[in-house]
Design a protein around this motif. Structure first.
Motif, short mmCIF file in Angstrom:
data_model
loop_
_atom_site.label_atom_id
_atom_site.label_comp_id
_atom_site.label_asym_id
_atom_site.label_seq_id
_atom_site.Cartn_x
_atom_site.Cartn_y
_atom_site.Cartn_z
N ALA A 58 29.85 -18.29 -27.68
CA ALA A 58 29.29 -18.70 -28.97
C ALA A 58 28.19 -17.74 -29.43
N GLU A 59 27.40 -17.25 -28.50
CA GLU A 59 26.31 -16.33 -28.87
C GLU A 59 26.86 -15.00 -29.38
N GLN A 60 27.95 -14.53 -28.78
CA GLN A 60 28.55 -13.27 -29.26
C GLN A 60 29.11 -13.45 -30.67
N ILE A 61 29.72 -14.61 -30.92
CA ILE A 61 30.25 -14.87 -32.26
C ILE A 61 29.08 -15.05 -33.25
N ALA A 62 28.02 -15.73 -32.81
CA ALA A 62 26.83 -15.91 -33.66
C ALA A 62 26.24 -14.56 -34.04
N ALA A 63 26.26 -13.60 -33.11
CA ALA A 63 25.70 -12.28 -33.40
C ALA A 63 26.50 -11.59 -34.51
N VAL A 64 27.83 -11.74 -34.47
CA VAL A 64 28.68 -11.16 -35.53
C VAL A 64 28.35 -11.83 -36.86
N ILE A 65 28.17 -13.15 -36.84
CA ILE A 65 27.88 -13.89 -38.08
C ILE A 65 26.52 -13.47 -38.64
N ARG A 66 25.53 -13.36 -37.80
CA ARG A 66 24.21 -12.93 -38.26
C ARG A 66 24.26 -11.52 -38.83
N ASP A 67 25.07 -10.69 -38.18
CA ASP A 67 25.15 -9.27 -38.56
C ASP A 67 25.90 -9.07 -39.88
N THR A 68 26.94 -9.89 -40.13
CA THR A 68 27.81 -9.64 -41.30
C THR A 68 27.64 -10.66 -42.41
N ALA A 69 26.96 -11.78 -42.15
CA ALA A 69 26.66 -12.80 -43.17
C ALA A 69 27.90 -13.22 -43.97
N PRO A 70 28.93 -13.74 -43.30
CA PRO A 70 30.17 -14.05 -44.02
C PRO A 70 30.03 -15.21 -45.01
N ASP A 71 30.84 -15.13 -46.09
CA ASP A 71 31.00 -16.27 -47.00
C ASP A 71 31.93 -17.30 -46.40
N ILE A 72 32.91 -16.80 -45.63
CA ILE A 72 33.92 -17.67 -45.04
C ILE A 72 34.11 -17.30 -43.56
N LEU A 73 34.18 -18.33 -42.71
CA LEU A 73 34.53 -18.14 -41.31
C LEU A 73 35.86 -18.84 -41.09
N ILE A 74 36.82 -18.11 -40.51
CA ILE A 74 38.14 -18.68 -40.22
C ILE A 74 38.34 -18.70 -38.71
N THR A 75 38.90 -19.80 -38.20
CA THR A 75 39.26 -19.85 -36.79
C THR A 75 40.46 -20.76 -36.61
N HIS A 76 40.82 -20.99 -35.35
CA HIS A 76 41.93 -21.89 -35.05
C HIS A 76 41.58 -23.33 -35.43
N TRP A 77 42.62 -24.16 -35.51
CA TRP A 77 42.43 -25.59 -35.56
C TRP A 77 41.89 -26.04 -34.19
N ILE A 78 41.25 -27.22 -34.15
CA ILE A 78 40.57 -27.63 -32.91
C ILE A 78 41.53 -28.15 -31.84
N HIS A 79 42.78 -28.43 -32.21
CA HIS A 79 43.78 -28.86 -31.22
C HIS A 79 44.88 -27.80 -31.14
N SER A 80 45.27 -27.47 -29.91
CA SER A 80 46.29 -26.43 -29.74
C SER A 80 47.00 -26.61 -28.42
#
Ligand code: ZN
Length: 230
Positions: free
Chosen positions: A89-111
């Motif tokens: 989560a911290e590595q993903i948070a670092a990307v978010i802080r660095d790039t300031a996205p308008d939209i974050l896309i990921t998988h659905w929570i069940h797979s």
């Protein structure tokens, strides 16, 4: 409208397949797309050794990102072993802080894949960590306005789309060039015709919203409202 979009997937190829057409569209509109692949997906080939397939997967990921004009971040985790922990989560948070996205896309929570569920949880936790002040981190905090789950045939339990993006021909064509470099998408690993499936899916979703093609997503957090009521 130029937007910045970050897409977080469990394996190399997941976000390329499902969010890829939307990412291609964002770049064509002058925006910025960042693909974060949490594991290499190197155990997904029935004949190639993981160490060999890993190098191929990295090539495929770079080829796809170059094809659509996206940036690529690969986290150094092994296929099938993505941990459910703060480090991801911290590595993903670092990307978010660095790039300031308008939209974050990921998988659905069940797979059917644990790596997909953990990538989704890591992305959601990462968005939270990026949004709160943490004094040890210099980068400014960023609260992602829109979080979306991509439609994926492997993540369909309880998935219902509520957000659609029209996919124009030029975005589709760029996606097709990039995804065709991925052996699994061509059906060379376990035979599933991914490219045909997602191409047809975009046409089906396009019919629903009056477009030639569309990509479907589900807004994060809406499930809790579905449970509320009198
Ligand atoms: Zn996957």
């Amino acid at each position: 409208m130029s937007k910045t979009v970050v897409a977080v997937g469990g394996h190399i190829g997941d976000m390329e397949l499902t969010a890829g057409p939307t990412l291609a569209k964002v770049v064509l509109e002058g925006g910025r797309a960042i693909i974060v692949d949490c594991t290499y997906g190197e155990r997904g080939h029935p004949r190639l050794a993981p160490s060999v397939y890993r190098e191929q997967k990295l090539h495929e990921a770079r080829f796809f990102a170059d094809s659509i004009g996206a940036e690529l971040v690969t986290l150094d985790y092994s296929d099938g072993f993505l941990p459910d922990d703060e480090a991801v989560a911290e590595q993903i948070a670092a990307v978010i802080r660095d790039t300031a996205p308008d939209i974050l896309i990921t998988h659905w929570i069940h797979s059917m894949h644990r790596d997909h569920e953990r990538a989704a949880q890591g992305a959601l936790r990462g968005a939270f960590l990026a949004s709160i002040p943490i004094e040890e981190i210099d980068a400014p905090r960023h609260s992602v306005p829109t979080i979306l789950h991509a439609e994926n045939w492997e993540d369909m339990e309880g998935f219902e789309a509520d957000t659609f993006f029209a996919i124009p021909d030029d975005a589709y064509e760029r996606w097709l060039v990039g995804i065709s470099e991925h052996a699994f998408a061509r059906g060379e690993t376990y035979g599933f015709r991914f490219i045909d499936y997602y191409s047809a899916l975009m046409q089906v979703k396009g019919c629903l919203v009056g477009e030639k093609r569309a990509a479907a997503f589900r807004s994060a957090g809406t499930e809790k409202f579905a449970l509320a009521g009198p």
